[in-house]
Motif scaffolding. Structure first.
Motif, short mmCIF file in Angstrom:
data_model
loop_
_atom_site.label_atom_id
_atom_site.label_comp_id
_atom_site.label_asym_id
_atom_site.label_seq_id
_atom_site.Cartn_x
_atom_site.Cartn_y
_atom_site.Cartn_z
N PHE A 159 -39.12 -23.92 -3.15
CA PHE A 159 -38.06 -23.97 -2.11
C PHE A 159 -37.83 -25.62 -1.39
CE2 PHE A 159 -36.16 -21.84 2.35
CZ PHE A 159 -34.94 -22.20 2.04
N GLY A 160 -38.83 -25.96 -1.17
CA GLY A 160 -38.70 -27.42 -0.51
C GLY A 160 -38.29 -28.26 -1.62
N ALA A 161 -38.78 -28.12 -2.83
CA ALA A 161 -38.43 -29.13 -3.91
C ALA A 161 -36.81 -29.06 -4.47
CB ALA A 161 -39.26 -28.88 -5.10
N ALA A 162 -36.38 -27.64 -4.12
CA ALA A 162 -34.94 -27.23 -4.59
C ALA A 162 -34.13 -27.89 -3.49
CB ALA A 162 -34.86 -26.02 -4.86
N SER A 163 -34.59 -27.83 -1.99
CA SER A 163 -33.54 -28.15 -1.04
C SER A 163 -33.83 -29.72 -0.50
CB SER A 163 -33.89 -27.32 0.10
OG SER A 163 -35.21 -27.40 0.67
N PRO B 8 -44.16 -11.18 -0.06
CA PRO B 8 -43.66 -12.51 -0.57
C PRO B 8 -42.09 -12.27 -1.29
CG PRO B 8 -45.85 -12.38 -1.12
CD PRO B 8 -45.62 -10.96 -0.54
N GLY B 9 -42.06 -10.98 -1.97
CA GLY B 9 -40.60 -11.12 -2.94
C GLY B 9 -39.45 -11.16 -1.89
N THR B 10 -39.73 -10.30 -0.86
CA THR B 10 -38.65 -10.29 0.19
C THR B 10 -38.22 -11.76 0.76
OG1 THR B 10 -39.09 -8.05 0.90
CG2 THR B 10 -37.71 -9.58 2.45
N ILE B 11 -39.26 -12.37 1.31
CA ILE B 11 -38.98 -14.00 1.50
C ILE B 11 -38.51 -15.00 0.68
CG2 ILE B 11 -40.19 -16.17 2.31
CD1 ILE B 11 -42.09 -14.02 3.87
N LYS B 12 -39.13 -14.68 -0.99
CA LYS B 12 -38.42 -15.24 -1.67
C LYS B 12 -36.88 -15.20 -2.31
CE LYS B 12 -38.88 -16.27 -6.86
NZ LYS B 12 -37.33 -16.35 -6.85
N ARG B 13 -36.70 -13.97 -2.08
CA ARG B 13 -35.00 -13.61 -2.22
C ARG B 13 -34.43 -14.26 -1.14
NH1 ARG B 13 -37.47 -8.74 -3.83
NH2 ARG B 13 -37.04 -7.79 -1.86
N PHE B 14 -34.81 -14.09 0.24
CA PHE B 14 -34.19 -14.89 1.40
C PHE B 14 -34.12 -16.24 1.24
CE2 PHE B 14 -33.32 -16.37 5.46
CZ PHE B 14 -31.89 -15.51 5.85
N ASN B 15 -35.12 -16.86 0.75
CA ASN B 15 -35.34 -18.43 0.20
C ASN B 15 -34.10 -18.76 -0.71
OD1 ASN B 15 -37.32 -18.66 2.28
ND2 ASN B 15 -38.88 -18.99 0.72
N ASP B 16 -33.99 -17.97 -1.72
CA ASP B 16 -33.15 -18.24 -2.77
C ASP B 16 -31.79 -18.31 -2.36
OD1 ASP B 16 -34.91 -18.67 -4.58
OD2 ASP B 16 -34.91 -16.59 -5.54
N GLU B 17 -31.34 -17.12 -1.33
CA GLU B 17 -29.96 -17.04 -0.89
C GLU B 17 -29.81 -18.16 -0.01
OE1 GLU B 17 -27.58 -15.13 -1.71
OE2 GLU B 17 -28.89 -14.17 -3.18
N ALA B 18 -30.66 -18.83 0.93
CA ALA B 18 -30.51 -19.97 1.86
C ALA B 18 -30.45 -21.13 1.18
CB ALA B 18 -31.70 -20.12 2.75
N ASN B 19 -31.09 -21.48 0.21
CA ASN B 19 -30.73 -22.38 -0.73
C ASN B 19 -29.53 -22.49 -1.43
OD1 ASN B 19 -31.90 -24.95 -1.79
ND2 ASN B 19 -32.04 -23.78 -3.90
N LEU C 241 -26.80 -20.74 -0.23
CA LEU C 241 -25.87 -21.39 1.01
C LEU C 241 -25.98 -22.45 1.41
CD1 LEU C 241 -23.85 -19.96 2.95
CD2 LEU C 241 -25.68 -19.24 4.40
N SER C 242 -27.13 -23.07 1.49
CA SER C 242 -27.18 -24.60 1.71
C SER C 242 -26.33 -25.48 0.81
CB SER C 242 -28.61 -24.73 1.64
OG SER C 242 -28.77 -26.33 1.93
N SER C 243 -26.36 -25.22 -0.41
CA SER C 243 -25.82 -25.88 -1.61
C SER C 243 -24.10 -25.70 -1.26
CB SER C 243 -26.16 -25.47 -2.92
OG SER C 243 -27.63 -25.52 -3.11
N LYS C 244 -23.88 -24.67 -1.10
CA LYS C 244 -22.24 -24.28 -1.13
C LYS C 244 -21.66 -24.70 0.26
CE LYS C 244 -22.20 -20.34 -4.41
NZ LYS C 244 -22.15 -18.86 -4.54
N ALA C 245 -22.47 -24.70 1.43
CA ALA C 245 -21.96 -24.93 2.62
C ALA C 245 -22.23 -26.48 3.16
CB ALA C 245 -22.52 -24.15 3.49
N GLY C 246 -23.03 -27.05 2.41
CA GLY C 246 -23.37 -28.43 2.66
C GLY C 246 -24.28 -28.56 4.01
N GLY D 279 -31.68 -25.84 8.69
CA GLY D 279 -30.65 -25.26 9.42
C GLY D 279 -30.13 -23.87 9.66
N ILE D 280 -29.90 -23.27 8.40
CA ILE D 280 -29.73 -22.15 7.98
C ILE D 280 -30.51 -21.35 8.69
CG2 ILE D 280 -29.40 -20.09 6.50
CD1 ILE D 280 -27.87 -22.67 4.68
N LEU D 281 -31.95 -21.59 8.39
CA LEU D 281 -33.05 -20.80 8.86
C LEU D 281 -33.24 -20.76 10.48
CD1 LEU D 281 -35.94 -21.67 6.26
CD2 LEU D 281 -34.44 -19.50 6.27
N ASP D 282 -33.04 -21.99 10.95
CA ASP D 282 -32.94 -21.91 12.44
C ASP D 282 -31.78 -21.33 13.08
OD1 ASP D 282 -35.36 -23.68 12.10
OD2 ASP D 282 -34.13 -25.64 12.35
#
Length: 159
Positions: free
Chosen positions: A92-96, A121-132, A134-139, A144-147
């Motif tokens: 997640f850190g590498a991707a973001s 961890p599966g639930t957290i991974k899915r949320f991380n993927d969605e946050a990533n 959203l981060s890409s699409k919203a700029g 910031g999304i997690l906070d």
């Protein structure tokens, strides 16, 4: 211009420094395992997970140890879950392009606030993927999304 020698004293010194730092981190983690009542078998599994992650991803083993230690201090007790979360947050850190440790602290805090931490961890991974995504699409930053989500969590939980 003189090419640098591969076995120059500077390279040897930095390699020794890196090895000493890693050894110190691993000793600290081993002490943490012992104080939590975990045996050498659990520590061996953890060491293997750290090696595997550092081989799979282009990160230094010391960074993986730091994240593993941070996650283990956030109330996650299962060695396999800590390993899965460490791998997930390193990716997640590498991707973001953001700090895996900061992302882990925010996401685990959010999962705890939402009552989903025990889902694994599966639930957290899915949320991380969605946050990533959203981060890409919203700029905006994933952090910031997690906070923001963490600020909404108490209200969302009541709904």
């Amino acid at each position: 211009m003189v090419p640098s020698e591969p076995d120059s004293p500077r390279r040897e010194t930095s390699a020794v420094t890196v090895a000493a730092t890693l050894d110190k981190q691993m000793s600290s983690l081993q002490a943490q395992f012992k104080s939590a009542g975990r045996g050498s078998e659990e520590f061996g599994k953890m060491r293997d997970q750290i090696r595997s992650i550092s081989r799979e991803l282009p990160v230094a083993r010391g960074e993986v140890v730091q994240l593993y230690t941070a996650i283990s201090k956030m109330g996650i007790t299962s060695t396999s879950q800590i390993g899965a979360l460490t791998s997930n947050f390193m990716k997640f850190g590498a991707a973001s392009g953001e700090s895996p440790t900061a992302l882990a602290q925010s996401q685990i805090g959010l999962s705890r606030a939402m009552g989903t931490l025990d889902n694994g961890p599966g639930t957290i991974k899915r949320f991380n993927d969605e946050a990533n995504t959203l981060s890409s699409k919203a700029g905006v930053s994933a952090q910031g999304i997690l906070d923001f989500a963490q600020q909404l969590a108490p209200t969302a939980r009541m709904a």
